[in-house]
Design a protein around this motif. Sequence first.
Motif, PDB file in Angstrom:
ATOM      1  N   VAL A  51      91.056 -19.889  15.446  1.00 55.27           N
ATOM      2  CA  VAL A  51      91.236 -18.782  14.500  1.00 55.27           C
ATOM      3  C   VAL A  51      92.715 -18.619  14.157  1.00 55.27           C
ATOM      4  CG1 VAL A  51      91.029 -16.285  14.199  1.00 55.27           C
ATOM      5  CG2 VAL A  51      89.151 -17.577  15.244  1.00 55.27           C
ATOM      6  N   PHE A  59      93.619 -21.192  11.679  1.00 54.38           N
ATOM      7  CA  PHE A  59      92.994 -20.836  10.396  1.00 54.38           C
ATOM      8  C   PHE A  59      93.840 -19.777   9.682  1.00 54.38           C
ATOM      9  CE2 PHE A  59      89.939 -18.426   7.798  1.00 54.38           C
ATOM     10  CZ  PHE A  59      89.285 -19.451   7.126  1.00 54.38           C
ATOM     11  N   ILE A  60      94.291 -18.781  10.423  1.00 52.90           N
ATOM     12  CA  ILE A  60      95.123 -17.716   9.842  1.00 52.90           C
ATOM     13  C   ILE A  60      96.470 -18.275   9.392  1.00 52.90           C
ATOM     14  CG2 ILE A  60      96.362 -15.570  10.356  1.00 52.90           C
ATOM     15  CD1 ILE A  60      94.007 -14.852  12.212  1.00 52.90           C
ATOM     16  N   GLY A 100      96.941 -21.205   8.306  1.00 60.23           N
ATOM     17  CA  GLY A 100      96.641 -21.897   7.058  1.00 60.23           C
ATOM     18  C   GLY A 100      96.573 -20.936   5.884  1.00 60.23           C
ATOM     19  N   ILE A 101      96.000 -19.757   6.117  1.00 57.27           N
ATOM     20  CA  ILE A 101      95.956 -18.727   5.072  1.00 57.27           C
ATOM     21  C   ILE A 101      97.373 -18.317   4.677  1.00 57.27           C
ATOM     22  CG2 ILE A 101      95.359 -16.299   4.636  1.00 57.27           C
ATOM     23  CD1 ILE A 101      92.846 -16.734   6.331  1.00 57.27           C
ATOM     24  N   LYS A 108     101.052 -28.435   6.063  1.00 58.64           N
ATOM     25  CA  LYS A 108      99.929 -28.354   7.007  1.00 58.64           C
ATOM     26  C   LYS A 108     100.215 -29.223   8.240  1.00 58.64           C
ATOM     27  CE  LYS A 108      96.456 -28.125   3.319  1.00 58.64           C
ATOM     28  NZ  LYS A 108      95.371 -28.939   2.727  1.00 58.64           N
ATOM     29  N   ALA A 157      91.132 -26.610  10.728  1.00 57.21           N
ATOM     30  CA  ALA A 157      91.284 -25.153  10.731  1.00 57.21           C
ATOM     31  C   ALA A 157      92.412 -24.723   9.797  1.00 57.21           C
ATOM     32  CB  ALA A 157      91.542 -24.648  12.148  1.00 57.21           C
ATOM     33  N   GLY A 165      91.817 -22.748   6.281  1.00 58.08           N
ATOM     34  CA  GLY A 165      92.463 -21.460   6.067  1.00 58.08           C
ATOM     35  C   GLY A 165      93.166 -21.450   4.722  1.00 58.08           C
ATOM     36  N   THR A 222      90.573 -21.556   1.876  1.00 60.67           N
ATOM     37  CA  THR A 222      89.802 -20.320   1.738  1.00 60.67           C
ATOM     38  C   THR A 222      90.561 -19.277   0.930  1.00 60.67           C
ATOM     39  OG1 THR A 222      88.577 -20.717   3.788  1.00 60.67           O
ATOM     40  CG2 THR A 222      88.687 -18.437   3.001  1.00 60.67           C
TER      41      THR A 222
END
Length: 230
Positions: free
Chosen positions: A36, A39-40, A42-43, A80, A106, A110, A113
């Motif tokens: 997670v 993933f965050i 990546g956001i 990334k 992940a 992120g 998304t």
Amino acid sequence: MSLLSVLTAAVAPGVALLAYFYLKDRYDTEPIHLVVKMFIFGILLVFPVMVLQRAFVHGLGEDPFVFSFIISAGLEEFLKWFLVYVVIYQHASFDEPYDGIVYAVAVSLGFATLENVIYAFLNASSITSLLYRALLPVSGHALFGVIMGYHLGKAKFDRVHKKRYLLYSLALPIFWHGAYDYLLLTAETYWLWCALPLMAVLWMRSIWKVNRANAKSPLRVIQGEEQVKT
């Protein structure tokens, strides 16, 4: 479409793909809080990428090749890769080759998304357009992440060829991402007929890499020995 429906449709593909690749880890699933976290990250990566890409466009222009391979794919995949390498590559939880795939995917998902959410709200997207984005751009980011993570995993556990695999982990995602973007920019009327075979090839290669990474897990041998003893 309601605000909640648009948001759900934009977020769901990334979360579903992340769950798919996370559950493909056969021997030792990664700590969910680390996945997670990546993933965050990546956001959050979307915002500096947007600023840098705007600056690059002003400096380098909008030639399709330059935009595809340098401004888009080059910048996105490098950031990334840098994030995964700095944050997780030396982490104790990165203890088998498949882990590289989980963490790189992940970060990639992120990024994809939030990019999808922004697209959905700026373009008042329909379910059909969001389905198209799930099948192509969002899954594309996931597959570029698989390629990156697979070679990061090989670099981590193959000390002899570490530098070569680190190079592959950056160069190959840039190549495939750039090829995808270049195709979209130059194949005006028939781009879909080129994009779909490209995505099919990437999916087949990614599934092969997933199986290959799992097969190389040192935990596979340990668990096999434990089963023999019992």
